[in-house]
Scaffold this active site. Structure first.
Site, short mmCIF file in Angstrom:
data_model
loop_
_atom_site.label_atom_id
_atom_site.label_comp_id
_atom_site.label_asym_id
_atom_site.label_seq_id
_atom_site.Cartn_x
_atom_site.Cartn_y
_atom_site.Cartn_z
N LYS A 264 0.84 -1.20 0.00
CA LYS A 264 0.00 0.00 0.00
C LYS A 264 0.88 1.24 0.00
CE LYS A 264 -2.45 1.66 3.72
NZ LYS A 264 -2.43 3.13 3.83
N ASP B 122 -3.48 4.26 -2.13
CA ASP B 122 -4.51 4.70 -1.17
C ASP B 122 -4.50 6.22 -1.07
OD1 ASP B 122 -6.40 4.73 0.84
OD2 ASP B 122 -4.97 4.21 2.43
N LYS C 120 -7.51 8.05 -1.49
CA LYS C 120 -8.86 8.43 -1.03
C LYS C 120 -9.41 9.64 -1.79
CE LYS C 120 -8.29 6.52 3.62
NZ LYS C 120 -6.83 6.22 3.63
N ASP D 19 -13.71 14.25 -5.11
CA ASP D 19 -13.70 15.46 -5.94
C ASP D 19 -14.87 15.36 -6.91
OD1 ASP D 19 -12.82 17.81 -7.36
OD2 ASP D 19 -10.78 17.37 -6.74
N THR E 169 -12.25 5.95 10.43
CA THR E 169 -12.31 5.41 11.80
C THR E 169 -11.89 6.45 12.84
OG1 THR E 169 -10.17 4.43 11.39
CG2 THR E 169 -12.06 2.96 11.25
N ARG F 256 3.14 -1.38 10.74
CA ARG F 256 4.22 -1.46 11.73
C ARG F 256 4.59 -2.85 12.22
NH1 ARG F 256 1.41 3.38 14.85
NH2 ARG F 256 -0.30 2.35 13.73
O1 C5P Z 1 1.08 0.31 11.08
P1 C5P Z 1 -0.37 -0.10 10.93
O2 C5P Z 1 -0.53 -1.61 10.77
O3 C5P Z 1 -1.26 0.46 12.01
O4 C5P Z 1 -0.80 0.54 9.54
C1 C5P Z 1 -2.11 0.47 9.07
C2 C5P Z 1 -2.23 1.22 7.76
O5 C5P Z 1 -3.61 1.27 7.41
C3 C5P Z 1 -1.75 2.66 7.81
O6 C5P Z 1 -1.23 2.97 6.51
C4 C5P Z 1 -3.00 3.44 8.09
O7 C5P Z 1 -2.96 4.75 7.58
C5 C5P Z 1 -4.05 2.61 7.34
N1 C5P Z 1 -5.42 2.77 7.86
C6 C5P Z 1 -5.76 2.49 9.16
N2 C5P Z 1 -7.05 2.66 9.59
C7 C5P Z 1 -7.97 3.09 8.74
C8 C5P Z 1 -7.65 3.37 7.43
C9 C5P Z 1 -6.34 3.20 7.01
O8 C5P Z 1 -4.94 2.08 9.94
N3 C5P Z 1 -9.21 3.22 9.17
#
Ligand code: C5P
Length: 230
Positions: free
Chosen positions: A31, A58, A60, A63, A118, A210
């Site tokens: 992503k 991603d 989003k 527009d 979220t 992460r």
């Molecule tokens: O590091 P982590 O596993 O938390 O990363 C989750 C990824 O998913 C990040 O790129 C974050 O921006 C994205 N994301 C999220 N929650 C959402 C939408 C996107 O964690 N509701």
């Protein structure tokens, strides 16, 4: 079989390429989000694609329909596999995105809709005029609306995926971030689920950042998550 997507949340193309190479053959899908794309542009997409990986771009989009249609077409030309739009952009915008993606045929981009971020709670929804609907109700309503108007799938929390996958047509894609292997650090995520739970509830793609990127041994971390998914 659900697919694992690693969120390439880094700032430079060099770091991105280094991470993808370090993670290796176990992960085939990455992503690229606003931070990395704004810094490095389409070149980083091409660099990750050149390593043989699929791309979830991603950005989003939200527009006017013509602008979104043309942006999706640009993504299709770049060869990306998944792209995101905001479902609140409306019917015509969702259709324009879906139609532009469809021009690229079965291997072209699939359009995923974001329902409610979220990060928003009931008060935040009220602030923008969504009154009398809980965030959960708004998620369900926008999910049905987006899919009925041509979105191929949804980005949703692992806590929502069970309800949504039961309510929406077969073949709808469900992409869930907020996934944490049993016993790993949660970070700033508030509503997490394990890879096994997310897949059991109907997720078709898990987005994990992460727990893999920051792991001492990213290959082992990815293998462990893939094992839990199976
Ligand atoms: O590091 P982590 O596993 O938390 O990363 C989750 C990824 O998913 C990040 O790129 C974050 O921006 C994205 N994301 C999220 N929650 C959402 C939408 C996107 O964690 N509701």
């Amino acid at each position: 079989m659900a697919e694992l997507i690693v969120a390439l949340d880094v700032q430079t193309r060099a770091e991105a390429v280094e991470k993808v190479k370090a993670i290796g053959d176990d992960v085939g899908f990455y992503k690229i989000g606003l931070e990395l794309f704004t810094a490095e542009g389409p070149d980083v997409v091409k660099a990750v694609r050149d390593l043989g990986k699929k791309i979830f771009l991603d950005l989003k989009f939200h527009d006017i329909p013509r602008t979104v249609e043309r942006a999706v077409r640009s993504g299709g030309k770049l060869g990306v596999d998944l792209m995101t739009i905001h479902s609140v952009g409306g019917k015509a915008m969702i259709r324009a995105a879906a139609d532009a993606a469809a021009e690229f045929g079965p291997t072209g981009p699939r359009i995923l809709a974001v329902t409610v971020l979220t990060s928003l709670d009931q008060t935040d929804l009220e602030d923008v005029g969504i009154v009398g609907r809980s965030p959960a109700d708004q998620v369900s309503a926008m999910a049905r609306f987006a899919v009925a108007n041509g979105a191929n799938g949804l980005v949703c929390s692992p806590k929502e995926v069970g309800t949504l996958s039961a309510a929406l047509p077969k073949g709808t894609l469900f992409i869930t971030p907020g996934v944490r292997p049993a016993g790993s650090a949660v970070g700033d995520q508030k509503r997490v689920a394990t890879p096994a739970d997310a897949v059991r509830d109907g997720a078709t793609h898990l987005v994990v950042g992460r727990p893999i990127l920051a792991a001492e041994d990213p290959v082992a971390a990815a293998k462990r998550i893939l094992g839990e998914m199976r």
